[in-house]
Design an enzyme around this catalytic site. Structure first.
Site, PDB file in Angstrom:
ATOM      1  N   HIS A  12       0.863  -1.208   0.000  1.00  0.00           N
ATOM      2  CA  HIS A  12       0.000   0.000   0.000  1.00  0.00           C
ATOM      3  C   HIS A  12       0.886   1.240   0.000  1.00  0.00           C
ATOM      4  O   HIS A  12       1.485   1.588   1.017  1.00  0.00           O
ATOM      5  CB  HIS A  12      -0.897   0.007   1.247  1.00  0.00           C
ATOM      6  N   HIS A  14       1.418   5.469  -1.775  1.00  0.00           N
ATOM      7  CA  HIS A  14       0.989   6.593  -2.618  1.00  0.00           C
ATOM      8  C   HIS A  14       2.233   7.223  -3.229  1.00  0.00           C
ATOM      9  O   HIS A  14       3.118   7.677  -2.503  1.00  0.00           O
ATOM     10  CB  HIS A  14       0.264   7.656  -1.781  1.00  0.00           C
ATOM     11  N   LYS A 104      -9.731  -0.291  -5.559  1.00  0.00           N
ATOM     12  CA  LYS A 104      -9.774   0.332  -4.232  1.00  0.00           C
ATOM     13  C   LYS A 104     -11.110   1.019  -3.995  1.00  0.00           C
ATOM     14  O   LYS A 104     -11.563   1.827  -4.814  1.00  0.00           O
ATOM     15  CB  LYS A 104      -8.631   1.359  -4.139  1.00  0.00           C
ATOM     16  N   HIS A 141     -10.603   1.269   2.055  1.00  0.00           N
ATOM     17  CA  HIS A 141     -10.382   2.278   3.087  1.00  0.00           C
ATOM     18  C   HIS A 141     -11.601   2.197   3.991  1.00  0.00           C
ATOM     19  O   HIS A 141     -12.685   2.642   3.624  1.00  0.00           O
ATOM     20  CB  HIS A 141     -10.235   3.682   2.494  1.00  0.00           C
ATOM     21  N   HIS A 179      -4.638  -0.501   6.048  1.00  0.00           N
ATOM     22  CA  HIS A 179      -4.160   0.312   7.188  1.00  0.00           C
ATOM     23  C   HIS A 179      -5.095   0.254   8.385  1.00  0.00           C
ATOM     24  O   HIS A 179      -5.640   1.264   8.813  1.00  0.00           O
ATOM     25  CB  HIS A 179      -3.900   1.770   6.764  1.00  0.00           C
ATOM     26  N   ASP A 252       1.334   2.636   3.599  1.00  0.00           N
ATOM     27  CA  ASP A 252       0.492   3.816   3.383  1.00  0.00           C
ATOM     28  C   ASP A 252       1.344   5.087   3.366  1.00  0.00           C
ATOM     29  O   ASP A 252       0.889   6.156   3.789  1.00  0.00           O
ATOM     30  CB  ASP A 252      -0.621   3.932   4.427  1.00  0.00           C
TER      31      ASP A 252
HETATM   32  O1  DOR Z   1      -3.524   9.639   5.719  1.00  0.00           O
HETATM   33  C1  DOR Z   1      -3.865   9.297   4.601  1.00  0.00           C
HETATM   34  N1  DOR Z   1      -3.320   9.837   3.499  1.00  0.00           N
HETATM   35  N2  DOR Z   1      -4.811   8.358   4.482  1.00  0.00           N
HETATM   36  C2  DOR Z   1      -5.339   8.046   3.294  1.00  0.00           C
HETATM   37  O2  DOR Z   1      -6.222   7.214   3.263  1.00  0.00           O
HETATM   38  C3  DOR Z   1      -4.911   8.729   2.054  1.00  0.00           C
HETATM   39  C4  DOR Z   1      -3.572   9.285   2.209  1.00  0.00           C
HETATM   40  C5  DOR Z   1      -3.186  10.258   1.117  1.00  0.00           C
HETATM   41  O3  DOR Z   1      -3.437   9.972  -0.058  1.00  0.00           O
HETATM   42  O4  DOR Z   1      -2.603  11.299   1.449  1.00  0.00           O
HETATM   43 ZN    ZN Z   2      -3.403   5.032   1.610  1.00  0.00          ZN
END
Ligand code: DOR
Ligand code: ZN
Length: 349
Positions: A12, A14, A104, A141, A179, A252
């Site tokens: 997971h 980003h 997702k 989520h 998460h 995450d």
């Molecule tokens: O804290 C977070 N940031 N939780 C999420 O679900 C998305 C993520 C983000 O994309 O910044």
């Molecule tokens: Zn995430």
């Protein structure tokens, strides 16, 4: 002392897009063999065509990442962002693609870039049915978004209102509860069949809400789902070191430039990628369970996704390692990594 494990994967992450990729992709690729890449871009990744193009942009920054003694090309595993407008034919295309590995579910308004998400999970049941049939995993989520539900209760309420019904209605659907942050979520996963797994982040294993809020507010520990109580943290730690293959690594890592977090209305997300495996090693050592790190980091996620385990190795040295106060990022302010300025005991070699 040295610890050698099979190259781990991050289930997971980003990466964002554009200029951010030159920072975020190498930070993950230097450690992990593969990563499940979140689709919450602006606009979100909702088609296989978009996912393929995004994958190429990521790969352009992944060249020559080093894994221990061998050189290996990092592999991004793409995902689609589910919307109530998506056609079932897109699910079929995703299942047929060699590069898309999951879809997702973001409840609309739950977190960063979730405005196009799902208002009511019941509205995407036809998509879930197609995913179940085609054996395409659902990533969740797990938070409700109703104003009247307290932010600390949103995960537990989501389990009762949405996740348990989804699991019941689609008994063949593989689901990753992403998460997780509560003892309730740990119990739900443990009591479910083995087609339901969960990812655990370094921040939720290392911290609870006191760390976020006592003695001053610490925006770099603010993420969603928000850090919970100490008893929840302990339940997550026990799940991580239990050897139960349904709990596995997902950082995450969610980069936001420094001043977008150090703000009156700061963004949610912890940027853990630069020292992610070191942070997990730190926690597992503190819990007396270093021998459980490899399963959690390198085996269980691959097994759940039915992908081969990595064959290369990663070495960690036990040595004093200070996490940098700042890392370079888009713009001049840089980014503050998780655990910035703190000393940890592990470093990749
Ligand atoms: O804290 C977070 N940031 N939780 C999420 O679900 C998305 C993520 C983000 O994309 O910044
Ligand atoms: Zn995430």
């Amino acid at each position: 002392m040295q610890l050698e494990i099979t190259t781990p994967d991050d289930w997971h992450v980003h990466f964002r897009d554009g200029d951010a990729l030159q920072y975020t992709v190498p930070a993950t690729a230097k450690t992990f063999g593969r990563a499940i890449v979140m689709p919450n871009l602006v606009p979100p990744i909702t088609t296989v065509t978009q996912a393929e193009a995004y994958r190429q942009r990521i790969l352009a920054h992944a060249q020559g990442a080093n894994f221990g003694s061998s050189t290996h090309l990092f592999e991004p595993l793409m995902t689609l962002y589910l919307t109530e407008q998506m056609a079932s034919s897109e699910i079929a295309a995703a299942a047929a693609s060699p590069h898309v590995f999951a879809c997702k579910l973001y409840p609309a308004g739950a977190t960063t870039n979730s405005a196009n998400g799902v208002r009511d999970p019941a509205n995407i049941y036809p998509l879930l049915e197609a995913m179940e049939k085609l054996d395409l995993p659902l990533l969740v989520h797990g938070e409700v978004t109703e104003q009247e539900v307290d932010i600390f209760d949103r995960e537990a309420v989501f389990i009762d209102r949405h996740l348990a019904p989804i699991a019941k209605n689609f008994p063949g659907l593989r689901i990753v509860f992403e998460h997780i942050t509560t003892a309730a979520a740990v119990d739900f996963v443990k009591e479910s069949s083995n087609r339901i797994g969960a990812t655990l982040t370094p921040q939720h294993l290392m911290h609870n809400r006191n760390d976020l809020l006592v003695g001053g507010i610490r925006p770099h520990l603010y993420c969603l789902p928000i850090l919970k109580a100490a008893n929840d943290q302990r339940a997550l730690q026990q799940a991580a070191i239990s050897g139960n293959p349904r709990f596995f690594l997902g950082t995450d890592s969610a980069p936001h430039a420094r001043l977008t977090k150090e703000a009156a209305c700061g963004c949610a997300g912890c940027y853990s990628a630069p020292t992610a495996i070191e942070l997990y090693a730190e926690i597992f050592e503190q819990l007396g369970a270093l021998d459980k790190l490899e399963g959690f980091a390198s085996f269980f996620g691959a097994d759940f996704y039915r992908l081969p385990r990595n064959i290369t190795r990663l070495r960690l040295q036990r040595t004093s390692n200070i996490v940098p106060e700042r890392a370079p990022f888009v713009g001049e302010d840089g980014i503050v990594p998780l655990h910035a300025g703190k000393t940890i005991s592990w470093q990749q070699s």
